[in-house]
Motif scaffolding. Structure first.
Motif, PDB file in Angstrom:
ATOM      1  N   THR A  74       5.497   1.656  -7.407  1.00 10.79           N
ATOM      2  CA  THR A  74       5.381   0.976  -6.059  1.00 10.79           C
ATOM      3  C   THR A  74       5.369  -0.502  -6.628  1.00 10.79           C
ATOM      4  OG1 THR A  74       4.079   2.819  -5.174  1.00 10.79           O
ATOM      5  CG2 THR A  74       4.155   0.491  -4.100  1.00 10.79           C
ATOM      6  N   ILE A 116      -3.386  -3.574   6.972  1.00  7.81           N
ATOM      7  CA  ILE A 116      -2.371  -2.495   6.210  1.00  7.81           C
ATOM      8  C   ILE A 116      -2.890  -1.274   5.983  1.00  7.81           C
ATOM      9  CG2 ILE A 116      -1.745  -2.385   4.148  1.00  7.81           C
ATOM     10  CD1 ILE A 116      -1.240  -5.292   3.735  1.00  7.81           C
ATOM     11  N   TYR A 117      -4.679  -1.272   5.973  1.00  9.05           N
ATOM     12  CA  TYR A 117      -5.245  -0.043   5.872  1.00  9.05           C
ATOM     13  C   TYR A 117      -4.982   0.788   7.196  1.00  9.05           C
ATOM     14  CZ  TYR A 117      -9.061   3.344   5.306  1.00  9.05           C
ATOM     15  OH  TYR A 117      -9.698   4.217   5.086  1.00  9.05           O
ATOM     16  N   SER A 147      -2.723   0.511   9.422  1.00 14.19           N
ATOM     17  CA  SER A 147      -1.152   0.836   9.623  1.00 14.19           C
ATOM     18  C   SER A 147      -0.650   1.988   8.488  1.00 14.19           C
ATOM     19  CB  SER A 147      -0.174  -0.331   9.124  1.00 14.19           C
ATOM     20  OG  SER A 147       1.111   0.073   9.189  1.00 14.19           O
ATOM     21  N   HIS A 148      -1.290   1.967   7.245  1.00 12.45           N
ATOM     22  CA  HIS A 148      -0.918   3.154   6.284  1.00 12.45           C
ATOM     23  C   HIS A 148      -1.564   4.373   6.628  1.00 12.45           C
ATOM     24  CE1 HIS A 148       0.216   4.540   2.596  1.00 12.45           C
ATOM     25  NE2 HIS A 148      -0.700   5.033   2.254  1.00 12.45           N
ATOM     26  N   TYR A 149      -2.890   4.263   7.037  1.00  5.98           N
ATOM     27  CA  TYR A 149      -3.707   5.535   7.145  1.00  5.98           C
ATOM     28  C   TYR A 149      -3.514   6.330   8.601  1.00  5.98           C
ATOM     29  CZ  TYR A 149      -4.942   4.629   2.437  1.00  5.98           C
ATOM     30  OH  TYR A 149      -5.319   4.443   0.914  1.00  5.98           O
ATOM     31  N   VAL A 180       0.186   2.024  -1.158  1.00  9.93           N
ATOM     32  CA  VAL A 180       0.415   1.054  -0.108  1.00  9.93           C
ATOM     33  C   VAL A 180       0.925  -0.290  -0.691  1.00  9.93           C
ATOM     34  CG1 VAL A 180      -0.987  -0.511   1.312  1.00  9.93           C
ATOM     35  CG2 VAL A 180      -1.793   1.902   1.055  1.00  9.93           C
TER      36      VAL A 180
END
Length: 241
Positions: free
Chosen positions: A33, A184-185, A187-189, A233
């Protein structure tokens, strides 16, 4: 062809060296990543505050300026900075504020006002730039690009921005761009945690230290970032607002 026949053919192929077995380690897949930043300045201000029941309310003033320099590739903190800041608009801390943050009146009384504190902070940032060959220009092609990372937009987008405007303090360009780790947390989870503490719990991590101690919050935010990176992420900067 059934599963048993497949197994026999595979075994025969192995005996003839006609099959190459490739092992893909989980750690390797994580490293694939590509992150846009090599280092993160994980920051978490503490500021003057009052309880909901308190009749007195005023704009927030920064009273603790902590920051940790986090190296993305090695997943570790390589340097730390902390100082207490003396509020001047409302110099006496509320009981609620002292209980919440653990910061004592004597600590802020012995600190510098915001303008001087930011000068000392910028001096440390310059030392880090030289020591680790960092680039604070996020649009450059430099290898060791570095950006602020905070749990929400409040620290740089609200608290420091408003206070610096009131006190007519000019902020460097780098203070206007950051990564919102909470956004971001979520949105990702695809879930909204109960604060930094809750996000750590959801990823099986333990909060170490005292909540609302700025330096401990910054350290634990860096720990959370490490876990998020391990989950693939991508840490993109927050759009300017």
């Amino acid at each position: 062809m059934d599963q048993q026949e497949n197994s026999k053919l595979l075994e025969a192929a192995r005996c003839l060296n006609a099959v190459e077995t490739i092992c893909v380690k989980k750690e390797l897949s994580k490293k694939l990543t590509s992150q846009p930043f090599s280092y993160l300045l994980v920051l978490d201000f503490e500021a003057t505050c009052w309880s909901k029941e308190d009749d007195f309310k005023a704009p927030n003033e920064v009273i603790e300026c902590p920051c940790v320099l986090y190296h993305v590739e090695t997943n570790r903190i390589v340097s730390e900075f902390q100082l207490y800041v003396r509020p001047v608009e409302n110099p006496i801390l509320s009981e609620f504020c002292m209980k919440l943050t653990g910061i004592r009146q004597s600590q802020v009384d012995g600190g510098f006002p915001l303008d001087v504190s930011l000068m000392l902070f910028k001096k440390w940032l310059e030392e880090m730039r030289k020591r680790f060959a960092l680039s604070y220009d996020i649009y450059s092609s430099a290898e060791n690009k570095c950006i602020f990372a905070t749990w929400s937009d409040w620290d740089l987008g609200v608290c420091l921005k408003r206070e610096s405007q009131r006190k007519r303090i000019t902020l460097p360009e780098m203070f206007t761009t950051w990564i919102d780790v909470r956004a971001i947390y979520c949105s990702h989870y695809l879930r909204k945690p109960k604060g930094l503490y809750g996000a750590l719990q959801e990823l099986g991590l333990e909060f170490v230290g005292r909540e609302h101690c700025g330096l401990d919050d910054a350290r634990n935010t860096a720990k959370l970032i490490g876990a998020m990176l391990a989950d693939g992420v991508l840490l993109e900067r927050t759009p300017s607002f």
